[in-house]
Design a protein around this motif. Sequence first.
Motif, short mmCIF file in Angstrom:
data_model
loop_
_atom_site.label_atom_id
_atom_site.label_comp_id
_atom_site.label_asym_id
_atom_site.label_seq_id
_atom_site.Cartn_x
_atom_site.Cartn_y
_atom_site.Cartn_z
N THR A 238 7.41 5.65 -3.43
CA THR A 238 6.24 5.90 -4.45
C THR A 238 6.82 6.04 -5.46
OG1 THR A 238 6.13 8.19 -3.94
CG2 THR A 238 4.59 6.99 -2.67
N ASN B 9 2.20 2.95 -4.95
CA ASN B 9 2.93 2.89 -3.73
C ASN B 9 3.58 1.44 -3.58
OD1 ASN B 9 2.09 4.90 -1.81
ND2 ASN B 9 0.28 4.76 -2.96
N TRP B 10 4.60 1.25 -3.18
CA TRP B 10 5.54 0.15 -2.91
C TRP B 10 5.75 -0.11 -1.27
CZ3 TRP B 10 8.07 -2.78 -6.90
CH2 TRP B 10 7.62 -2.49 -8.35
N SER B 11 5.74 -1.23 -1.02
CA SER B 11 6.19 -1.60 0.46
C SER B 11 7.60 -2.58 0.19
CB SER B 11 5.18 -2.44 1.22
OG SER B 11 4.86 -3.74 0.58
N CYS B 12 8.36 -2.63 1.50
CA CYS B 12 9.48 -3.28 1.38
C CYS B 12 9.67 -4.26 2.49
CB CYS B 12 10.84 -2.08 1.54
SG CYS B 12 10.64 -0.90 0.32
N ASN B 13 10.03 -5.30 2.32
CA ASN B 13 10.39 -6.21 3.61
C ASN B 13 11.61 -7.09 3.26
OD1 ASN B 13 9.49 -8.56 2.12
ND2 ASN B 13 7.39 -8.21 2.50
N LEU C 4 10.54 -6.28 -2.57
CA LEU C 4 9.64 -5.03 -3.05
C LEU C 4 8.43 -5.26 -3.38
CD1 LEU C 4 12.28 -2.85 -4.55
CD2 LEU C 4 12.10 -3.08 -2.13
N CYS D 14 14.51 -0.95 1.32
CA CYS D 14 13.95 -0.60 0.08
C CYS D 14 15.04 -0.96 -0.91
CB CYS D 14 13.28 0.43 -0.03
SG CYS D 14 11.60 0.57 0.48
N SER E 268 -1.79 3.79 0.12
CA SER E 268 -1.39 2.51 0.91
C SER E 268 -2.03 2.60 2.33
CB SER E 268 0.12 2.13 0.80
OG SER E 268 0.63 3.25 1.43
N GLY F 76 9.03 2.00 2.67
CA GLY F 76 8.41 2.02 1.43
C GLY F 76 8.64 3.40 0.32
N ALA G 43 2.13 -2.49 -3.95
CA ALA G 43 1.30 -2.87 -2.89
C ALA G 43 -0.01 -2.54 -3.47
CB ALA G 43 1.67 -1.62 -1.60
#
Length: 267
Positions: A111, A125-129, A133, A73, A45, A109, A136
């Motif tokens: 994985t 890969n993951w992102s968080c907001n 989720l 997350c 990422s 984030g 990414a």
Amino acid sequence: MFLKTQTSEKKLPIKKISIVIVVTLVFFGCEMGNQTSNPEGAANSDNVRQKIDSQPEGKEKPDAVALNSAGACGNQYYPIDSKTEREFNVNGAAPAKYVLKQALKDGGGFTETRKFASGTEIVSNWSCNQDGLRNADYNNVISAPIVKVKMTTLESYGITIPNIWEKGKKWTTNYKIEVDMLGRRIGGTVTIDNEIVKMDDNISVQADDYVAARVDSVIDIKLAMKGAKTPGSKIAFSNWYARDVGLVKQEVKMGKAITSVEYAGEK
């Protein structure tokens, strides 16, 4: 997951390329062939230019229950557990098995690594907001008896898993990708439209019986090579998520063929 094609290596239609990518996206990194994916092709990422949608969907706020020890997350229908390995079975024309591992990353984030019985490993890969989720990027080397595909995500935005779960909720995930296949580079876009259609589906899989939320999705992938654009390839699929467990089943229909992924329990 194996992909059989009767076309020659030099004249593989762009439509066939679309199908390869669509199937891969559906399974968040699907095994194709018996060769091990190149570790250098694993998602990173830090090298992906991401666009995060800053506009929240309506005025919804994450449910406090969804935020656990994983911080931003934390998600009630997609829990992150670095200590547990989970097994999944792929059923259909090309049966397979894989083990899922998750790991939180410093700075946010997480994985996910899917290791198939053949030895192939797919890393995402993951992102968080505040909205949820997002898987990414897709940047894997995928090998088949004839085809070798490397996908690179140039931009991504939207969410994959929402923080708010309620029937009728809709959201979209978008990717701008580049495909390296048979020595050719092809640009394209991927749009995934999702909707929660049920919150209380009764699902029976190898691991157990669950009451799960069902998400219906449609992937629309469009590629362009040397100015020539494809009409787009669409495929519909359904995912079932159980609270405090995560994904317990996925079902994809391509014509008369049905392929499914089912949760088989902790390893």
